[in-house]
Design a protein around this motif. Sequence first.
Motif, PDB file in Angstrom:
ATOM      1  N   ARG A 172       0.824  -1.214   0.000  1.00  0.00           N
ATOM      2  CA  ARG A 172       0.000   0.000   0.000  1.00  0.00           C
ATOM      3  C   ARG A 172       0.854   1.258   0.000  1.00  0.00           C
ATOM      4  NH1 ARG A 172      -5.688  -1.193   1.082  1.00  0.00           N
ATOM      5  NH2 ARG A 172      -5.810   1.028   0.658  1.00  0.00           N
ATOM      6  N   LEU A 173       2.146   1.097   0.325  1.00  0.00           N
ATOM      7  CA  LEU A 173       3.076   2.231   0.271  1.00  0.00           C
ATOM      8  C   LEU A 173       3.904   2.187  -1.017  1.00  0.00           C
ATOM      9  CD1 LEU A 173       4.307   2.385   3.988  1.00  0.00           C
ATOM     10  CD2 LEU A 173       2.362   3.534   2.941  1.00  0.00           C
ATOM     11  N   GLY A 174       3.449   1.432  -2.002  1.00  0.00           N
ATOM     12  CA  GLY A 174       4.074   1.459  -3.316  1.00  0.00           C
ATOM     13  C   GLY A 174       5.047   0.327  -3.604  1.00  0.00           C
ATOM     14  N   PHE A 175       5.343  -0.517  -2.620  1.00  0.00           N
ATOM     15  CA  PHE A 175       6.318  -1.603  -2.833  1.00  0.00           C
ATOM     16  C   PHE A 175       5.558  -2.848  -3.302  1.00  0.00           C
ATOM     17  CE2 PHE A 175       8.172   1.332   0.204  1.00  0.00           C
ATOM     18  CZ  PHE A 175       9.449   1.507  -0.297  1.00  0.00           C
ATOM     19  N   ASP A 176       5.156  -2.831  -4.562  1.00  0.00           N
ATOM     20  CA  ASP A 176       4.253  -3.874  -5.046  1.00  0.00           C
ATOM     21  C   ASP A 176       4.854  -4.732  -6.166  1.00  0.00           C
ATOM     22  OD1 ASP A 176       4.277  -1.883  -6.939  1.00  0.00           O
ATOM     23  OD2 ASP A 176       2.106  -1.534  -6.939  1.00  0.00           O
ATOM     24  N   GLN A 177       6.164  -4.563  -6.456  1.00  0.00           N
ATOM     25  CA  GLN A 177       6.824  -5.408  -7.457  1.00  0.00           C
ATOM     26  C   GLN A 177       7.793  -6.328  -6.723  1.00  0.00           C
ATOM     27  OE1 GLN A 177       6.080  -4.985 -10.832  1.00  0.00           O
ATOM     28  NE2 GLN A 177       4.561  -3.549 -10.022  1.00  0.00           N
ATOM     29  N   LEU A 178       7.658  -7.639  -6.910  1.00  0.00           N
ATOM     30  CA  LEU A 178       8.495  -8.576  -6.161  1.00  0.00           C
ATOM     31  C   LEU A 178       9.716  -8.960  -6.992  1.00  0.00           C
ATOM     32  CD1 LEU A 178       8.648 -10.178  -3.513  1.00  0.00           C
ATOM     33  CD2 LEU A 178       7.681 -12.109  -4.758  1.00  0.00           C
ATOM     34  N   LEU A 179      10.898  -8.553  -6.521  1.00  0.00           N
ATOM     35  CA  LEU A 179      12.114  -8.914  -7.247  1.00  0.00           C
ATOM     36  C   LEU A 179      12.571 -10.324  -6.902  1.00  0.00           C
ATOM     37  CD1 LEU A 179      14.472  -8.329  -9.083  1.00  0.00           C
ATOM     38  CD2 LEU A 179      15.592  -7.112  -7.221  1.00  0.00           C
ATOM     39  N   PHE A 180      12.502 -10.696  -5.631  1.00  0.00           N
ATOM     40  CA  PHE A 180      12.807 -12.091  -5.302  1.00  0.00           C
ATOM     41  C   PHE A 180      12.157 -12.492  -3.994  1.00  0.00           C
ATOM     42  CE2 PHE A 180      16.335 -10.646  -2.588  1.00  0.00           C
ATOM     43  CZ  PHE A 180      16.351 -11.609  -1.592  1.00  0.00           C
ATOM     44  N   GLU A 181      12.041 -13.796  -3.834  1.00  0.00           N
ATOM     45  CA  GLU A 181      11.535 -14.377  -2.592  1.00  0.00           C
ATOM     46  C   GLU A 181      12.322 -15.647  -2.351  1.00  0.00           C
ATOM     47  OE1 GLU A 181       7.321 -15.017  -2.308  1.00  0.00           O
ATOM     48  OE2 GLU A 181       7.549 -15.327  -0.135  1.00  0.00           O
ATOM     49  N   SER A 182      12.888 -15.756  -1.177  1.00  0.00           N
ATOM     50  CA  SER A 182      13.736 -16.900  -0.869  1.00  0.00           C
ATOM     51  C   SER A 182      13.374 -17.460   0.504  1.00  0.00           C
ATOM     52  CB  SER A 182      15.203 -16.453  -0.879  1.00  0.00           C
ATOM     53  OG  SER A 182      16.000 -17.375  -0.201  1.00  0.00           O
ATOM     54  N   VAL A 183      13.311 -18.774   0.606  1.00  0.00           N
ATOM     55  CA  VAL A 183      13.089 -19.405   1.906  1.00  0.00           C
ATOM     56  C   VAL A 183      14.272 -20.296   2.286  1.00  0.00           C
ATOM     57  CG1 VAL A 183      10.570 -19.300   1.821  1.00  0.00           C
ATOM     58  CG2 VAL A 183      11.743 -21.252   0.814  1.00  0.00           C
ATOM     59  N   GLU A 184      15.353 -20.171   1.528  1.00  0.00           N
ATOM     60  CA  GLU A 184      16.558 -20.950   1.824  1.00  0.00           C
ATOM     61  C   GLU A 184      17.480 -20.110   2.694  1.00  0.00           C
ATOM     62  OE1 GLU A 184      17.917 -23.799  -0.833  1.00  0.00           O
ATOM     63  OE2 GLU A 184      15.867 -24.202  -0.141  1.00  0.00           O
ATOM     64  N   PHE A 185      18.117 -20.711   3.681  1.00  0.00           N
ATOM     65  CA  PHE A 185      19.123 -19.989   4.453  1.00  0.00           C
ATOM     66  C   PHE A 185      20.294 -19.677   3.519  1.00  0.00           C
ATOM     67  CE2 PHE A 185      22.695 -19.214   7.145  1.00  0.00           C
ATOM     68  CZ  PHE A 185      22.156 -18.520   8.213  1.00  0.00           C
ATOM     69  N   PHE A 186      20.715 -18.407   3.506  1.00  0.00           N
ATOM     70  CA  PHE A 186      21.817 -18.012   2.632  1.00  0.00           C
ATOM     71  C   PHE A 186      23.130 -18.361   3.354  1.00  0.00           C
ATOM     72  CE2 PHE A 186      24.238 -14.364   0.453  1.00  0.00           C
ATOM     73  CZ  PHE A 186      24.531 -15.155  -0.655  1.00  0.00           C
ATOM     74  N   GLY A 187      23.736 -19.471   2.927  1.00  0.00           N
ATOM     75  CA  GLY A 187      24.874 -20.066   3.624  1.00  0.00           C
ATOM     76  C   GLY A 187      25.998 -19.118   4.015  1.00  0.00           C
ATOM     77  N   PRO A 188      26.416 -18.194   3.115  1.00  0.00           N
ATOM     78  CA  PRO A 188      27.532 -17.316   3.489  1.00  0.00           C
ATOM     79  C   PRO A 188      27.252 -16.408   4.688  1.00  0.00           C
ATOM     80  CG  PRO A 188      27.236 -17.354   1.106  1.00  0.00           C
ATOM     81  CD  PRO A 188      26.061 -18.082   1.698  1.00  0.00           C
ATOM     82  N   MET A 189      25.972 -16.313   5.106  1.00  0.00           N
ATOM     83  CA  MET A 189      25.662 -15.502   6.296  1.00  0.00           C
ATOM     84  C   MET A 189      25.828 -16.286   7.595  1.00  0.00           C
ATOM     85  SD  MET A 189      22.248 -13.340   5.319  1.00  0.00           S
ATOM     86  CE  MET A 189      22.240 -12.032   4.083  1.00  0.00           C
ATOM     87  N   ALA A 190      26.053 -17.590   7.504  1.00  0.00           N
ATOM     88  CA  ALA A 190      26.055 -18.434   8.707  1.00  0.00           C
ATOM     89  C   ALA A 190      26.971 -17.913   9.819  1.00  0.00           C
ATOM     90  CB  ALA A 190      26.411 -19.877   8.325  1.00  0.00           C
ATOM     91  N   PRO A 191      28.192 -17.422   9.496  1.00  0.00           N
ATOM     92  CA  PRO A 191      29.083 -16.971  10.587  1.00  0.00           C
ATOM     93  C   PRO A 191      28.536 -15.799  11.395  1.00  0.00           C
ATOM     94  CG  PRO A 191      30.296 -17.239   8.511  1.00  0.00           C
ATOM     95  CD  PRO A 191      28.843 -17.351   8.182  1.00  0.00           C
ATOM     96  N   TRP A 192      27.520 -15.097  10.860  1.00  0.00           N
ATOM     97  CA  TRP A 192      26.987 -13.940  11.588  1.00  0.00           C
ATOM     98  C   TRP A 192      26.112 -14.369  12.775  1.00  0.00           C
ATOM     99  CZ3 TRP A 192      24.641 -10.684   6.976  1.00  0.00           C
ATOM    100  CH2 TRP A 192      25.632 -10.468   6.017  1.00  0.00           C
ATOM    101  N   TYR A 193      25.595 -15.607  12.710  1.00  0.00           N
ATOM    102  CA  TYR A 193      24.646 -16.074  13.735  1.00  0.00           C
ATOM    103  C   TYR A 193      25.425 -16.761  14.848  1.00  0.00           C
ATOM    104  CZ  TYR A 193      21.011 -14.882  10.393  1.00  0.00           C
ATOM    105  OH  TYR A 193      20.190 -14.194   9.534  1.00  0.00           O
ATOM    106  N   ALA A 194      25.947 -15.925  15.750  1.00  0.00           N
ATOM    107  CA  ALA A 194      26.933 -16.394  16.723  1.00  0.00           C
ATOM    108  C   ALA A 194      26.296 -16.640  18.091  1.00  0.00           C
ATOM    109  CB  ALA A 194      28.046 -15.355  16.843  1.00  0.00           C
TER     110      ALA A 194
END
Length: 315
Positions: free
Chosen positions: A190-212
Amino acid sequence: MTTFLGVDHVGIGVGDADEAIDFYGRHVGFDEVLFDYSGEVPGLEAIAGRTPVARIAMVASSSATPIGPGRLKLVQVLDGAGPPGPPPGHACGEVGVCEICLHVRGVELVHDQLVAAGCRSLMEPTSADVPPAGVTLDIAYVEDPWGTKLELIEWTGLWRSLPGPARAEGVNHVAFGVTDMARTRAFYARLGFDQLLFESVEFFGPMAPWYAAPWYDPGRLPAQHMTMPMSAQGAAIEPCVLDPPGHDCRGAWGHLGPMDFGIRVGNLHSAAARLAADRVESYGAQSLDVGSGEWRYLYFAEPDGNYVQLLEARY
Ligand SMILES: [Fe+2]
């Protein structure tokens, strides 16, 4: 939906505005100071519990492009004990602003240049494509000297950057944590963000070290659900849901690191009327004389309590 014009800027809390203006101007391409204001920042009472006093520098990149159009708002809290510390244990996807993504020309070179300028690498340059449309991208992450995650992305499947040397453009998107993706998608559509560029439900592996630890059990990482709704203009948003949910990382307004963002509107008065018609609570339209012109803005109640303003930029 011409009223809403996408993400205009991301707000970063900084300990010393002079240092931040210099660093972001010299090394990250935000070389135009649109205004540099010091004083009361009204309209935040419901969020901050007071009318904060802050120095705010709005900086823009002279290399900004249609896919990297967004600005940065460097905020140094001046009252009380000064800038609050960053929320501890922030990985990605907890409620609160997680990261600022810059569109760049030449991810690998820009990554290396920022590391040479004092940033820490958080993710080495890599390439990927994202579902459901398979749009290709180059990606890397660095952390600025004060702890802000800067994602560097070149959406090679969408846009070939303008010719010239490797460089950061402006902000491509802001990522923030939410708790209910369907609710968030409906709210921001409703605030104009109505085009979906991507949707992901997979954990993005390279981010794993951030979850400490102790915030996470590195052996049992949360599921990530990320989407990127775009507006026809301006920068995009990237809401993220963790399962199980992370802890609240909104922190106090003005805390060090990325902490709020602004959505540009053509006319604040009519945009405020739209919010009211949708029964969205808002906290009072403001008009601030920032020297180079007028900054009209309005903070409002976002579904998860993230700090977001609408703004009409007359500077
Ligand atoms: Fe991102």
